[in-house]
Design an enzyme around this catalytic site. Structure first.
Site, PDB file in Angstrom:
ATOM      1  N   ASP A 244       0.831  -1.005  -0.001  1.00 21.41           N
ATOM      2  CA  ASP A 244       0.196   0.276   0.076  1.00 21.41           C
ATOM      3  C   ASP A 244       0.869   1.440   0.102  1.00 21.41           C
ATOM      4  O   ASP A 244       1.694   1.445   0.738  1.00 21.41           O
ATOM      5  CB  ASP A 244      -1.127   0.008   1.341  1.00 21.41           C
ATOM      6  CG  ASP A 244      -1.724   1.187   1.263  1.00 21.41           C
ATOM      7  OD1 ASP A 244      -2.621   1.341   0.448  1.00 21.41           O
ATOM      8  OD2 ASP A 244      -1.648   2.076   2.372  1.00 21.41           O
ATOM      9  N   GLU A 281       1.426  -0.102  -4.795  1.00 24.47           N
ATOM     10  CA  GLU A 281       0.708   0.977  -5.043  1.00 24.47           C
ATOM     11  C   GLU A 281       1.627   2.398  -5.084  1.00 24.47           C
ATOM     12  O   GLU A 281       1.991   2.837  -3.973  1.00 24.47           O
ATOM     13  CB  GLU A 281      -0.354   1.245  -4.086  1.00 24.47           C
ATOM     14  CG  GLU A 281      -1.207   2.270  -4.447  1.00 24.47           C
ATOM     15  CD  GLU A 281      -2.088   2.894  -3.344  1.00 24.47           C
ATOM     16  OE1 GLU A 281      -3.099   3.430  -3.611  1.00 24.47           O
ATOM     17  OE2 GLU A 281      -1.928   2.180  -2.318  1.00 24.47           O
ATOM     18  N   ASP A 306      -2.427   4.250 -11.856  1.00 22.76           N
ATOM     19  CA  ASP A 306      -3.609   5.192 -11.790  1.00 22.76           C
ATOM     20  C   ASP A 306      -3.559   5.910 -13.339  1.00 22.76           C
ATOM     21  O   ASP A 306      -4.906   6.460 -13.375  1.00 22.76           O
ATOM     22  CB  ASP A 306      -3.328   5.914 -10.485  1.00 22.76           C
ATOM     23  CG  ASP A 306      -4.034   5.227  -9.370  1.00 22.76           C
ATOM     24  OD1 ASP A 306      -4.576   4.307  -9.469  1.00 22.76           O
ATOM     25  OD2 ASP A 306      -3.877   5.848  -8.156  1.00 22.76           O
ATOM     26  N   HIS A 309      -6.177   4.280 -15.491  1.00 17.32           N
ATOM     27  CA  HIS A 309      -7.474   4.410 -14.801  1.00 17.32           C
ATOM     28  C   HIS A 309      -8.050   5.808 -14.928  1.00 17.32           C
ATOM     29  O   HIS A 309      -9.328   5.984 -15.409  1.00 17.32           O
ATOM     30  CB  HIS A 309      -7.521   4.128 -13.194  1.00 17.32           C
ATOM     31  CG  HIS A 309      -8.853   4.483 -12.664  1.00 17.32           C
ATOM     32  ND1 HIS A 309      -8.878   5.818 -12.156  1.00 17.32           N
ATOM     33  CD2 HIS A 309     -10.042   3.946 -12.628  1.00 17.32           C
ATOM     34  CE1 HIS A 309     -10.236   6.053 -11.533  1.00 17.32           C
ATOM     35  NE2 HIS A 309     -10.765   4.433 -11.623  1.00 17.32           N
ATOM     36  N   HIS A 378     -10.930  -0.662  -5.176  1.00 11.42           N
ATOM     37  CA  HIS A 378     -11.430  -0.071  -3.842  1.00 11.42           C
ATOM     38  C   HIS A 378     -11.315   1.282  -3.589  1.00 11.42           C
ATOM     39  O   HIS A 378     -12.166   1.986  -3.219  1.00 11.42           O
ATOM     40  CB  HIS A 378     -10.853  -1.016  -2.779  1.00 11.42           C
ATOM     41  CG  HIS A 378      -9.429  -0.637  -2.242  1.00 11.42           C
ATOM     42  ND1 HIS A 378      -8.118  -0.825  -2.954  1.00 11.42           N
ATOM     43  CD2 HIS A 378      -9.365   0.297  -1.301  1.00 11.42           C
ATOM     44  CE1 HIS A 378      -7.372  -0.254  -2.101  1.00 11.42           C
ATOM     45  NE2 HIS A 378      -7.856   0.431  -1.399  1.00 11.42           N
ATOM     46  N   GLN A 380     -10.907   3.804  -5.812  1.00 10.77           N
ATOM     47  CA  GLN A 380     -11.520   4.732  -6.947  1.00 10.77           C
ATOM     48  C   GLN A 380     -13.028   4.644  -6.844  1.00 10.77           C
ATOM     49  O   GLN A 380     -13.585   5.677  -7.207  1.00 10.77           O
ATOM     50  CB  GLN A 380     -11.143   4.415  -8.230  1.00 10.77           C
ATOM     51  CG  GLN A 380      -9.668   4.285  -8.682  1.00 10.77           C
ATOM     52  CD  GLN A 380      -8.925   5.713  -8.390  1.00 10.77           C
ATOM     53  OE1 GLN A 380      -9.766   6.688  -8.346  1.00 10.77           O
ATOM     54  NE2 GLN A 380      -7.715   6.135  -8.125  1.00 10.77           N
ATOM     55  N   GLY A 382     -14.529   3.276  -3.430  1.00  7.74           N
ATOM     56  CA  GLY A 382     -14.906   3.782  -2.240  1.00  7.74           C
ATOM     57  C   GLY A 382     -14.595   5.044  -1.785  1.00  7.74           C
ATOM     58  O   GLY A 382     -15.255   5.567  -0.646  1.00  7.74           O
TER      59      GLY A 382
END
Length: 581
Positions: A244, A281, A306, A309, A378, A380, A382
């Site tokens: 993370d 990440e 990202d 995305h 989760h 993008q 949440g």
């Protein structure tokens, strides 16, 4: 058995074990370590008292039966009899599926999730990526405020349930990836500062003081984190770890913590004979993260991307707030740039950050599978005010276009649970803090964050309300109904194509050729003999394919067809995958 704990600032350390107390002694060979013997076996409860303080759980606890604040329990990993003879499954060619145990099923346990793994085998993914499992306060939460980095959240089923889950996944041919959090712990239930300098004020993170990776005492802190990572891979036979927010690992030492960790994981892979991997990440857009150690990189095997995305999200939804602003100016151009170069921000100006950001990837040396591509995660989903998925705003046709782009791109694809059938359930931010003050602070902070963007307080779900978690659980009756069944069939077909067409798992970024029309809202790209075309517009599009005969492999709308003149006519909000005939 022998007990040990690192507590360099204590004058006395007492082991409380199964109702008895034992004074520990300094380890003469390891500075700051205390050791001692006591009769114990699997399930024995114990804790440590420092000087005249209370009994605290073991920082290296393998189990917390009563939650983060309770006593630790001994776990004998040798007692478990593994069923699957598992050779491992490497990252190249993989398709990951991000899964939150607490909402994958209404029961919210590892055993209940294991019972649903057959769905993933039929879907065609290769690895299940579990969101964090370390103990955290209460029953339900995302898991990113965990403590006890060797232990499994008890409401999920504890350590034995995780072993059963991994065994079942391996029996079905699925690898297992675990999301681990090294950049912060707690805050609730975090007793590490009482034991030693696990944190430092030399750096600050969004969660407060940074984990101590480079200040005095950091050798042991780094060993603590590396030891935890290896324990998941060794004791639970996990195949890979997702790390993370590695950009929040503040480390000024010559050998970065990520390099040390990747070296240790490579050593365990050689020892075990199984391929093991690390996925970071990272918000840095820094190629060093995924550059091999031999080439002076950190040595991670892959990273979340990202930029892909954000470009795809802006193209699909038209959203332009926050970090979407740079991508929304010319969204299909942004998608094209990420498909061929990986990063969008590769030294370009980022208006969201107010500065230049990133560095180019060397496409000749960086394989595409080292970047994960996805339309939803989760984060993008949440971290939106209402936890709304793309399916809440987009037509099935546009969802099919999104799936086509992510599953045929030159990246390692990742799906977020329920995405494959256009789940109608949201995935919202929920917590179960047992500390009333912390619970109220989180509730107010969440609402304040979105009030700044125009959201009314009553429209932002209360994270502490149990109904917020309940709304976020998947509805397993949906895949049998339309339009969910049709979307699910499309995902299965695309994943089958990845297995059937070697060009779709070719990691050569430089071999991807892209064309697009921003005004007409179509984009097409070629990977070897495979052509992919998506029409995000409402009107039919005419897309030039060039010369040569082609064969349709899959089409969302069966009226999509190439003409003899080399023009592909694609209906609005539709997509098609072709190959050279």
């Amino acid at each position: 058995m022998q007990f040990e704990v690192w507590a360099p600032q204590a004058d006395r350390v007492t082991l409380h074990c199964d109702g008895a107390t034992h004074a520990l002694e300094h380890d003469p060979d390891r500075s700051g370590w205390w050791t001692g013997e006591a009769a114990a076996g699997d399930g024995t409860r114990y804790g440590f008292a420092l000087d005249d303080g209370p009994v605290l759980p073991d920082p290296r606890s393998r189990r917390q039966p009563d939650g983060p604040d309770g006593l630790s329990a001994v776990v004998d990993h040798e007692r478990h009899e593994w069923r699957a003879d598992w050779p491992g499954r490497a990252l190249p060619g993989a398709v990951l599926y991000e899964l939150h145990v607490g909402t994958y099923t209404p029961e919210g346990t590892l055993d209940a999730a294991a019972a649903r793994l057959g769905h993933l085998r039929e879907l065609g993914v290769t690895h299940v990526e579990l969101m964090p499992l370390c103990p955290f306060p209460g029953q339900h939460g995302w898991g990113y405020e965990g403590v006890s980095l060797w232990a499994v959240h008890e409401p999920y089923g504890g350590p034995e349930s995780l072993k059963r889950f991994v065994d079942r996944a391996h029996e079905l041919g699925l690898g297992v990836v675990l999301d681990v959090v090294h950049n912060h712990l707690g805050p609730s239930g975090n007793y590490l500062p009482a034991f030693g300098p696990y944190f430092t004020d030399a750096h600050q993170t969004p969660w407060g003081s940074a984990v101590n990776l480079d200040a005095p005492g950091s050798d042991e802190v780094r060993a603590y984190l590396v030891g935890s990572a290896l324990a998941w891979l060794r004791d639970y036979r996990i195949d890979g770890l997702r790390l993370d927010a590695v950009h929040a690992l503040c480390d000024t030492r010559a050998c970065h913590f990520l390099e040390e960790l990747s070296s240790a994981v490579a050593g365990l892979a050689a020892e075990s004979g199984r391929p093991l991997f690390l996925i970071g990440e990272s918000d840095l857009n820094d190629p060093r993260v995924i550059t091999p150690r031999a080439e002076h990189g950190f040595g991670l095997d892959a990273q979340w991307n990202d930029d892909f995305h954000h470009a795809l999200h802006a193209a699909l939804t038209g959203e332009s707030q926050g970090y979407y602003a740079d991508f929304a100016r010319a969204p299909l151009a942004a998608v094209a740039k990420t498909l061929t170069g990986g990063y969008f921000h590769d030294g370009t100006y980022s208006s969201f950050r107010g500065r230049r950001h990133g560095r180019p990837l060397d496409r000749a040396r960086v394989a595409g599978h080292r970047l994960l591509g996805y339309t939803q995660t989760h984060d993008q989903v949440g971290n939106r005010a209402q936890g709304d998925r793309l399916s809440a705003a987009l037509s099935p046709g546009l969802l099919a276009c999104a799936a086509t782009l992510s599953l045929t791109a030159p990246f390692t694809p990742m799906l977020f649970m329920g995405e494959e059938w256009a789940a109608g359930t949201p995935w919202q931010f929920f917590t179960d803090h047992t500390d009333p003050d912390l619970a109220e602070a989180v509730r107010r902070g969440r609402r304040r964050e979105f009030a700044a963007h125009g959201w009314a307080e009553e429209d932002v779900p209360d994270p502490q309300d149990p109904a917020t978690r309940d709304r976020s659980c998947l509805d397993w009756s949906e895949p049998e109904r339309e339009p969910h069944a049709r979307v699910l069939a499309w995902y299965r077909r695309l994943l089958a194509l990845r297995r059937e067409q070697p060009d779709l798992t070719d990691p050569d970024l430089a071999d991807t050729k892209v064309a697009y029309d921003e005004a007409a809202r179509w984009l097409a790209f070629r990977r070897g003999d495979v052509r992919v075309a998506v029409n995000l517009g409402k009107e039919p599009a005419e897309i030039p394919l060039g010369t040569g005969r082609v064969q349709v492999l899959a089409a969302w709308d069966t009226t999509a067809a190439p003409d003899p003149d080399g023009v592909l006519r694609v209906p609005g909000e539709s997509c098609v995958v072709l190959t050279r005939a």
